[in-house]
Design a protein around this motif. Structure first.
Motif, PDB file in Angstrom:
ATOM      1  N   ALA A 258       0.607  -1.490  -0.224  1.00 48.35           N
ATOM      2  CA  ALA A 258      -0.175   0.177   0.237  1.00 48.35           C
ATOM      3  C   ALA A 258       0.814   1.242   0.379  1.00 48.35           C
ATOM      4  N   ALA A 259       1.840   0.896   0.184  1.00 47.64           N
ATOM      5  CA  ALA A 259       2.938   2.630  -0.298  1.00 47.64           C
ATOM      6  C   ALA A 259       2.676   3.055  -1.363  1.00 47.64           C
ATOM      7  N   SER A 260       2.794   3.811  -1.242  1.00 44.95           N
ATOM      8  CA  SER A 260       4.102   4.759  -2.739  1.00 44.95           C
ATOM      9  C   SER A 260       5.211   4.035  -3.405  1.00 44.95           C
ATOM     10  N   LEU A 261       5.154   4.503  -4.496  1.00 42.58           N
ATOM     11  CA  LEU A 261       6.369   4.048  -5.345  1.00 42.58           C
ATOM     12  C   LEU A 261       6.820   4.891  -5.990  1.00 42.58           C
ATOM     13  N   GLU A 262       7.825   5.985  -6.724  1.00 45.74           N
ATOM     14  CA  GLU A 262       8.766   5.765  -7.910  1.00 45.74           C
ATOM     15  C   GLU A 262      10.208   5.977  -7.274  1.00 45.74           C
ATOM     16  N   LEU A 263      10.109   5.561  -8.902  1.00 42.62           N
ATOM     17  CA  LEU A 263      11.873   5.100  -8.912  1.00 42.62           C
ATOM     18  C   LEU A 263      12.162   5.936 -10.018  1.00 42.62           C
ATOM     19  N   GLY A 264      13.401   6.359 -10.007  1.00 46.93           N
ATOM     20  CA  GLY A 264      14.133   7.426 -10.624  1.00 46.93           C
ATOM     21  C   GLY A 264      14.231   6.798 -12.185  1.00 46.93           C
ATOM     22  N   CYS A 265      14.382   7.089 -12.761  1.00 45.55           N
ATOM     23  CA  CYS A 265      15.613   7.317 -14.473  1.00 45.55           C
ATOM     24  C   CYS A 265      15.731   8.439 -14.764  1.00 45.55           C
ATOM     25  N   ASN A 266      17.122   8.700 -15.158  1.00 46.45           N
ATOM     26  CA  ASN A 266      17.753   9.963 -15.670  1.00 46.45           C
ATOM     27  C   ASN A 266      18.689   9.233 -16.420  1.00 46.45           C
ATOM     28  N   TYR A 267      18.043  10.238 -17.753  1.00 47.34           N
ATOM     29  CA  TYR A 267      19.358   9.346 -19.329  1.00 47.34           C
ATOM     30  C   TYR A 267      20.299  10.466 -19.451  1.00 47.34           C
TER      31      TYR A 267
ATOM     32  N   SER B  96      14.275  13.168 -17.775  1.00 46.57           N
ATOM     33  CA  SER B  96      14.415  11.883 -16.430  1.00 46.57           C
ATOM     34  C   SER B  96      12.784  11.505 -17.083  1.00 46.57           C
ATOM     35  N   PHE B  97      12.574  10.322 -16.517  1.00 48.78           N
ATOM     36  CA  PHE B  97      11.880   8.930 -17.243  1.00 48.78           C
ATOM     37  C   PHE B  97      11.474   8.476 -15.365  1.00 48.78           C
ATOM     38  N   ASN B  98      10.721   9.150 -14.261  1.00 47.84           N
ATOM     39  CA  ASN B  98      10.265   8.272 -13.565  1.00 47.84           C
ATOM     40  C   ASN B  98       9.262   7.764 -13.593  1.00 47.84           C
ATOM     41  N   LEU B  99       9.006   6.416 -13.019  1.00 48.08           N
ATOM     42  CA  LEU B  99       8.296   5.653 -12.593  1.00 48.08           C
ATOM     43  C   LEU B  99       7.264   5.428 -11.350  1.00 48.08           C
ATOM     44  N   ARG B 100       6.287   5.464 -11.255  1.00 51.89           N
ATOM     45  CA  ARG B 100       5.220   5.885 -10.122  1.00 51.89           C
ATOM     46  C   ARG B 100       4.200   4.813 -10.161  1.00 51.89           C
ATOM     47  N   LYS B 101       4.167   4.231  -8.975  1.00 48.01           N
ATOM     48  CA  LYS B 101       2.978   3.531  -8.558  1.00 48.01           C
ATOM     49  C   LYS B 101       1.848   3.254  -7.347  1.00 48.01           C
ATOM     50  N   PRO B 102       0.912   4.083  -7.689  1.00 49.76           N
ATOM     51  CA  PRO B 102       0.372   5.160  -6.133  1.00 49.76           C
ATOM     52  C   PRO B 102       0.599   4.236  -4.845  1.00 49.76           C
ATOM     53  N   SER B 103       0.181   2.471  -4.934  1.00 46.03           N
ATOM     54  CA  SER B 103      -0.289   1.956  -4.059  1.00 46.03           C
ATOM     55  C   SER B 103       0.161   0.226  -4.950  1.00 46.03           C
TER      56      SER B 103
ATOM     57  N   ASP C 115       4.204  -7.030  -6.692  1.00 55.38           N
ATOM     58  CA  ASP C 115       4.863  -6.255  -7.199  1.00 55.38           C
ATOM     59  C   ASP C 115       6.976  -6.149  -7.137  1.00 55.38           C
ATOM     60  N   THR C 116       6.739  -7.120  -6.038  1.00 52.72           N
ATOM     61  CA  THR C 116       8.364  -7.180  -6.276  1.00 52.72           C
ATOM     62  C   THR C 116       8.147  -7.691  -7.532  1.00 52.72           C
TER      63      THR C 116
ATOM     64  N   GLY D   8      19.537  -1.088 -13.392  1.00 48.78           N
ATOM     65  CA  GLY D   8      18.251  -2.217 -12.507  1.00 48.78           C
ATOM     66  C   GLY D   8      17.853  -1.469 -11.021  1.00 48.78           C
ATOM     67  N   THR D   9      16.385  -1.372 -10.718  1.00 48.53           N
ATOM     68  CA  THR D   9      16.492  -1.497  -9.123  1.00 48.53           C
ATOM     69  C   THR D   9      15.418  -2.757  -8.712  1.00 48.53           C
ATOM     70  N   THR D  10      15.744  -3.288  -7.348  1.00 52.96           N
ATOM     71  CA  THR D  10      15.792  -4.233  -7.332  1.00 52.96           C
ATOM     72  C   THR D  10      13.989  -4.018  -5.701  1.00 52.96           C
ATOM     73  N   VAL D  11      12.981  -4.351  -6.363  1.00 52.20           N
ATOM     74  CA  VAL D  11      11.791  -3.551  -5.896  1.00 52.20           C
ATOM     75  C   VAL D  11      11.411  -4.699  -4.184  1.00 52.20           C
ATOM     76  N   THR D  12      11.595  -4.923  -3.698  1.00 49.36           N
ATOM     77  CA  THR D  12      10.405  -5.473  -2.200  1.00 49.36           C
ATOM     78  C   THR D  12       9.226  -5.642  -1.639  1.00 49.36           C
ATOM     79  N   VAL D  13       8.589  -5.350  -2.004  1.00 43.40           N
ATOM     80  CA  VAL D  13       7.780  -4.738  -1.194  1.00 43.40           C
ATOM     81  C   VAL D  13       7.439  -6.634  -0.213  1.00 43.40           C
ATOM     82  N   ARG D  14       7.029  -5.717   1.161  1.00 44.23           N
ATOM     83  CA  ARG D  14       6.693  -6.798   2.465  1.00 44.23           C
ATOM     84  C   ARG D  14       5.161  -6.892   2.741  1.00 44.23           C
ATOM     85  N   ALA D  15       5.285  -8.283   2.530  1.00 36.23           N
ATOM     86  CA  ALA D  15       3.511  -7.859   2.924  1.00 36.23           C
ATOM     87  C   ALA D  15       2.424  -7.685   4.335  1.00 36.23           C
TER      88      ALA D  15
END
Lengths: 113, 114
Positions: free
Chosen positions: B16-25, B73-80, B85-86, B107-114
């Protein structure tokens, strides 16, 4: 048909040996790419085939690496005299003509001992 | 040559947390931008892409990304986020004037804890 397939899924070899990695693209896709993913790094472009045009080999790291694509379909990536730094996951992707999305295979994990 | 930077190597979140991953080129010309995702044990698959038009693009599974040309930039987001999504997320860039070969971030490793 089915997605991109690669074989073998895993390959363990000894330093100095030659290896061949195979890629079967999606049927009808004219473009084929090879990438390499080393531990902790992003994917690195190796080589690109488009139809009958000469391949773009600009990403190949050394002359020990070569690739061919027979009949515009299956591709083989060959690494001669393997070195430990060649250990990586080798990914193949294909793309249909006039489309903008690459579809990736499962990769071949190469380990050079 | 193009280069792609992803700011985070590993992100750990609760559901349920929000996610934002940064990307710059770094590339001065017109670019095509992609986010790919690799779920554990699965192939790389396309999450979303930007070629032109609305700089806010929506992809699969509730993800979106915003292209900010002035910031490269081209940042990725997901509100919840959900546990599913891991995965590992890769930003990729293609120079519009070239063929479609992609330059990837680390690459960015995303770990979502239940």
């Amino acid at each position: 048909g089915a997605g991109v397939s690669q074989s073998p899924s895993n390959k363990v070899t000894e330093k100095g040996k030659d290896v061949e990695l195979r890629c079967d693209p999606i049927s009808g896709h004219t473009a084929l790419y090879w990438y390499r993913q080393s531990l902790g790094q992003g994917l690195e472009f190796l080589i690109y085939f488009q139809g009958n045009s000469a391949p773009d080999k600009s990403g190949l790291p050394s002359d020990r690496f070569s690739a061919e694509r027979t009949g515009g379909s299956v591709s083989t990536l060959t690494i001669q005299r393997t070195q430990q730094e060649d250990s990586a996951v080798y990914l193949c992707a294909s793309q249909g003509r006039g489309t903008d999305t690459q579809y990736f295979g499962p990769g071949t994990r190469l380990t050079v001992l | 040559a193009q280069s792609v930077s992803q700011h985070n190597h590993h992100v750990i979140l609760s559901e349920a947390a929000s996610l934002e991953l940064g990307c710059n080129y770094s590339y001065g010309g017109t670019v095509n931008l992609f986010w790919y995702v690799q779920y554990p044990g699965q192939h790389l698959q396309l999450l979303l892409k930007y070629f032109s038009g609305d700089p806010l693009v929506k992809g699969i599974k509730g993800f979106e990304a915003e292209f900010i040309k002035s910031k490269f930039s081209f940042n990725l987001r997901k509100p919840s986020v959900q546990w599913s999504d891991t995965a590992e997320y890769f930003c990729a860039v293609n120079a519009y004037s070239n063929d479609y070969k992609l330059s990837f971030g680390a690459g960015t490793t995303v770990t979502v804890r239940a």
